[in-house]
Design a protein around this motif. Structure first.
Motif, mmCIF file in Angstrom:
data_model
loop_
_atom_site.group_PDB
_atom_site.id
_atom_site.type_symbol
_atom_site.label_atom_id
_atom_site.label_comp_id
_atom_site.label_asym_id
_atom_site.label_seq_id
_atom_site.Cartn_x
_atom_site.Cartn_y
_atom_site.Cartn_z
ATOM 1 N N ARG A 26 0.827 -1.207 0.000
ATOM 2 C CA ARG A 26 0.000 0.000 0.000
ATOM 3 C C ARG A 26 0.859 1.254 0.000
ATOM 4 N NH1 ARG A 26 -1.995 3.367 3.748
ATOM 5 N NH2 ARG A 26 -1.141 2.176 5.485
ATOM 6 N N LEU A 27 1.999 1.200 0.690
ATOM 7 C CA LEU A 27 2.900 2.346 0.767
ATOM 8 C C LEU A 27 3.903 2.384 -0.382
ATOM 9 C CD1 LEU A 27 3.577 2.318 4.623
ATOM 10 C CD2 LEU A 27 2.071 3.857 3.334
ATOM 11 N N ARG A 28 3.705 1.494 -1.377
ATOM 12 C CA ARG A 28 4.533 1.456 -2.588
ATOM 13 C C ARG A 28 5.977 1.059 -2.312
ATOM 14 N NH1 ARG A 28 0.959 1.028 -6.760
ATOM 15 N NH2 ARG A 28 -0.361 2.836 -6.975
ATOM 16 N N SER A 128 5.651 13.341 5.259
ATOM 17 C CA SER A 128 6.015 12.570 4.073
ATOM 18 C C SER A 128 4.772 11.919 3.484
ATOM 19 C CB SER A 128 7.026 11.488 4.439
ATOM 20 O OG SER A 128 6.423 10.517 5.286
ATOM 21 N N ARG A 129 4.884 11.420 2.269
ATOM 22 C CA ARG A 129 3.759 10.724 1.659
ATOM 23 C C ARG A 129 3.412 9.473 2.464
ATOM 24 N NH1 ARG A 129 1.434 11.657 -3.138
ATOM 25 N NH2 ARG A 129 1.923 13.751 -2.416
ATOM 26 N N THR A 130 4.396 8.817 3.040
ATOM 27 C CA THR A 130 4.131 7.649 3.880
ATOM 28 C C THR A 130 3.309 8.034 5.102
ATOM 29 O OG1 THR A 130 6.140 6.504 3.169
ATOM 30 C CG2 THR A 130 5.186 5.835 5.274
ATOM 31 N N GLU A 131 3.682 9.134 5.768
ATOM 32 C CA GLU A 131 2.932 9.590 6.941
ATOM 33 C C GLU A 131 1.500 9.955 6.559
ATOM 34 O OE1 GLU A 131 6.492 11.639 9.599
ATOM 35 O OE2 GLU A 131 5.586 12.749 7.942
ATOM 36 N N GLN A 132 1.342 10.642 5.454
ATOM 37 C CA GLN A 132 0.004 11.019 4.994
ATOM 38 C C GLN A 132 -0.847 9.778 4.747
ATOM 39 O OE1 GLN A 132 1.247 13.152 1.561
ATOM 40 N NE2 GLN A 132 1.938 14.953 2.707
ATOM 41 N N SER A 133 -0.255 8.783 4.088
ATOM 42 C CA SER A 133 -0.990 7.562 3.774
ATOM 43 C C SER A 133 -1.369 6.800 5.037
ATOM 44 C CB SER A 133 -0.151 6.675 2.855
ATOM 45 O OG SER A 133 -0.842 5.503 2.498
ATOM 46 N N GLU A 134 -0.446 6.725 5.983
ATOM 47 C CA GLU A 134 -0.717 5.979 7.215
ATOM 48 C C GLU A 134 -1.833 6.631 8.028
ATOM 49 O OE1 GLU A 134 3.135 5.863 9.013
ATOM 50 O OE2 GLU A 134 3.662 3.939 8.070
ATOM 51 N N ILE A 135 -1.818 7.966 8.113
ATOM 52 C CA ILE A 135 -2.850 8.656 8.885
ATOM 53 C C ILE A 135 -4.202 8.545 8.183
ATOM 54 C CG2 ILE A 135 -3.607 10.883 9.795
ATOM 55 C CD1 ILE A 135 -0.573 11.617 9.970
ATOM 56 N N ASN A 136 -4.208 8.690 6.868
ATOM 57 C CA ASN A 136 -5.448 8.543 6.104
ATOM 58 C C ASN A 136 -6.033 7.145 6.299
ATOM 59 O OD1 ASN A 136 -7.296 9.544 3.859
ATOM 60 N ND2 ASN A 136 -6.481 7.692 2.928
ATOM 61 N N HIS A 137 -5.169 6.132 6.255
ATOM 62 C CA HIS A 137 -5.603 4.749 6.474
ATOM 63 C C HIS A 137 -6.220 4.609 7.863
ATOM 64 C CE1 HIS A 137 -5.094 0.474 7.515
ATOM 65 N NE2 HIS A 137 -5.185 0.237 6.224
ATOM 66 N N PRO A 215 1.603 8.680 -15.000
ATOM 67 C CA PRO A 215 2.643 7.832 -15.568
ATOM 68 C C PRO A 215 3.285 6.987 -14.490
ATOM 69 C CG PRO A 215 2.828 10.085 -16.371
ATOM 70 C CD PRO A 215 1.811 10.095 -15.259
ATOM 71 N N PRO A 216 3.705 5.741 -14.775
ATOM 72 C CA PRO A 216 4.251 4.846 -13.774
ATOM 73 C C PRO A 216 5.352 5.452 -12.922
ATOM 74 C CG PRO A 216 3.902 3.661 -15.810
ATOM 75 C CD PRO A 216 3.601 5.095 -16.097
ATOM 76 N N LEU A 217 6.255 6.238 -13.506
ATOM 77 C CA LEU A 217 7.374 6.764 -12.759
ATOM 78 C C LEU A 217 6.955 7.872 -11.799
ATOM 79 C CD1 LEU A 217 10.210 6.896 -15.442
ATOM 80 C CD2 LEU A 217 9.857 5.208 -13.623
ATOM 81 N N ALA A 218 5.721 8.412 -11.992
ATOM 82 C CA ALA A 218 5.269 9.500 -11.141
ATOM 83 C C ALA A 218 4.523 9.003 -9.917
ATOM 84 C CB ALA A 218 4.369 10.444 -11.938
ATOM 85 N N VAL A 219 4.318 7.697 -9.813
ATOM 86 C CA VAL A 219 3.610 7.151 -8.654
ATOM 87 C C VAL A 219 4.448 7.396 -7.407
ATOM 88 C CG1 VAL A 219 2.701 5.094 -7.554
ATOM 89 C CG2 VAL A 219 2.454 5.406 -10.016
ATOM 90 N N PRO A 220 3.928 8.111 -6.391
ATOM 91 C CA PRO A 220 4.719 8.446 -5.205
ATOM 92 C C PRO A 220 4.984 7.244 -4.330
ATOM 93 C CG PRO A 220 2.451 9.074 -4.857
ATOM 94 C CD PRO A 220 2.539 8.586 -6.285
ATOM 95 N N VAL A 221 6.032 7.347 -3.571
ATOM 96 C CA VAL A 221 6.376 6.293 -2.623
ATOM 97 C C VAL A 221 5.517 6.445 -1.385
ATOM 98 C CG1 VAL A 221 8.200 5.370 -1.164
ATOM 99 C CG2 VAL A 221 8.719 6.141 -3.469
#
Length: 221
Positions: A26-28, A128-137, A215-221
């Motif tokens: 989920r966190l790429r 970070s994008r990871t922190e944002q994703s974890e809190i949203n989850h 685009p695939p390369l733009a997918v954030p971590v």
């Protein structure tokens, strides 16, 4: 320890490990189509080969990953049509969970959701994008935990995990992050007003409009 208890402990370990691997996907940390090497998973998650194999089998059953005979396991890749179908089912299930949660959530649950909404706002600015994703989850997981149906919750998160096999990012721009932030507060207002219809409509929009093809390369971590 009895054999029955051993089986339960083994099942719990595998389920916990499967959830941890799904979280990494989920966190790429693992991308769509990427092969999963069992030895790497053993080291990363400090698990036995036996438990890793069981966890991989469970994730394959959920369709989060796929098993390729004589090759191994890789993160599932799904096409846009399948992704759109997953989103359509998620809208049905998540709106149902939200509606059910309105009648069941207590004041402590609402207070905790308020805290998570505030934490997400702070993470939008400096996290970070990871922190944002974890809190949203955590925000959505807590809300749906009040729906009173464990199978419904499990199905929602299995579909969310399966959707990670697409070339989709939830937040393709800072504006999309800000939109999610605003929607969290709107959901809280509906919850506090015990307005199930309003909350369901907000959740439907949040799920259906929250993903953009990039685009695939733009997918954030």
């Amino acid at each position: 320890m009895t054999s029955e208890r051993k089986r339960k402990n083994t099942g719990t370990r595998r389920a916990d490990l499967a959830n941890a691997i799904a979280e990494a996907i989920r966190l790429r940390m693992y991308r769509p189509g990427e092969w999963l090497r069992q030895i790497d998973l053993e080291e990363r998650f400090e698990a036995t080969r036996f438990d890793v194999r069981g966890a991989l089998d469970e994730l394959a059953a959920r369709k989060t990953i796929e098993h390729v005979p004589n090759r191994g396991y890789r993160v599932a890749e799904i096409d846009m049509k399948t992704y759109q179908e997953i989103v359509a089912i998620r809208v049905m299930l998540e709106t149902a969970a939200a509606e059910r949660a309105v009648a069941r959530i207590d004041e402590a649950g609402i207070a905790r959701l308020d805290e998570l909404a505030a934490q997400f706002s702070a993470a939008v600015l400096t996290g970070s994008r990871t922190e944002q994703s974890e809190i949203n989850h955590a925000f959505h997981q807590l809300m749906y935990s009040f729906c009173g149906n464990a199978v419904l919750q499990e199905t929602i998160w299995a579909l969310r995990d399966r959707g990670r096999g697409s070339r989709i990012t939830v937040w393709s721009s800072h504006e999309s992050l800000l939109r999610s932030d605003r929607e969290h507060y709107a959901m809280m207002e509906a919850l506090k007003a015990r307005d199930a219809g309003r909350l369901a409509a907000l959740v439907a929009t949040h799920v259906a409009k929250g993903a953009t093809l990039v685009p695939p390369l733009a997918v954030p971590v």
